[in-house]
Design an enzyme around this catalytic site. Structure first.
Site: not given
Length: 218
Positions: A45-47, A49, A166
């Site tokens: 998962i993204d930084k 998020t 996103r």
């Protein structure tokens, strides 16, 4: 920590911390290694998020778990806060992705070719770029709560592309609040949260959940 046994570890990742590959202290795999524990990320998962992230604690467990992601038998649910106007109660975004300049993920077609039919967004096959690699991508969502200022969505990525939720929401006109990909100098955090994950583990279906952060309340 949400769940741990001798094979898996599930954490509620705070916003601003990377899963791996970060050159600073905010890399979970590196931080674990410095504490004497080896972790193998099963997904990313993204930084920006927060929320559920699943690790294997050995390579044998890692292989079985990653195969579930590859076969799309894992169920993923996110929470996202966006602008509210014009969203149906539920919808499906079926827009292929590609990678453009500066490694930015984008829809693999001109913006003006995106078509909405009721609660579904698509692009005609003829409009999809044929000069770059493209990746079929599907996200469905439902509106959980809505006020005059914003909407709280439950988002379900049926494919696992980088930045998928996103980019999908932004390109249909509802970017996630605080997303630096689409908002210059956001005042707060990106309001995207990895909320729930269901996977098979040792003959059982396991569902784990990270509580909704306070900032997501409309």
């Amino acid at each position: 920590m949400i769940l741990e046994d001798d094979a898996v570890l599930v954490l509620d990742k705070p916003v601003g911390v990377s899963v791996m590959g970060e050159r600073h202290e905010s890399d979970l795999v590196r931080m674990a290694a410095e504490a004497g524990e080896e972790l193998f990320p099963v997904h990313r998962i993204d930084k920006v998020t927060s929320g559920v992230i699943l690790f294997a604690k050995d390579l044998a467990a890692h292989g079985g778990l990653t195969r579930q992601f590859n076969k799309r038998t894992v169920e993923k649910a996110y929470l996202a806060v966006t602008s509210p106007g014009g969203l149906p109660a539920s919808g499906r975004i079926d827009l292929p992705l590609s990678v453009g300049r500066k490694n930015r993920v984008r829809i693999a077609a001109p913006r003006e070719s995106i078509e909405r039919d009721g609660d579904a967004w698509t692009v005609p096959a003829a409009a999809i770029f044929d000069t770059v690699s493209t990746y079929p991508s599907q996200t469905s969502f439902s509106v959980r709560e809505q006020t005059d200022g914003r909407a709280l969505l439950e988002a379900f990525p049926h494919t696992g592309r980088r930045h998928q939720i996103r980019v999908h929401l932004a390109w249909i006109g509802h970017p996630i609040v605080g997303d630096p990909l689409f908002e210059k100098n956001p005042a707060g955090r990106t309001l995207l949260h990895s909320w729930r994950l269901s996977f098979d583990h040792r003959g059982e279906r396991v569902t784990v959940e990270a509580p909704m952060p306070d900032e997501f309340t409309p």
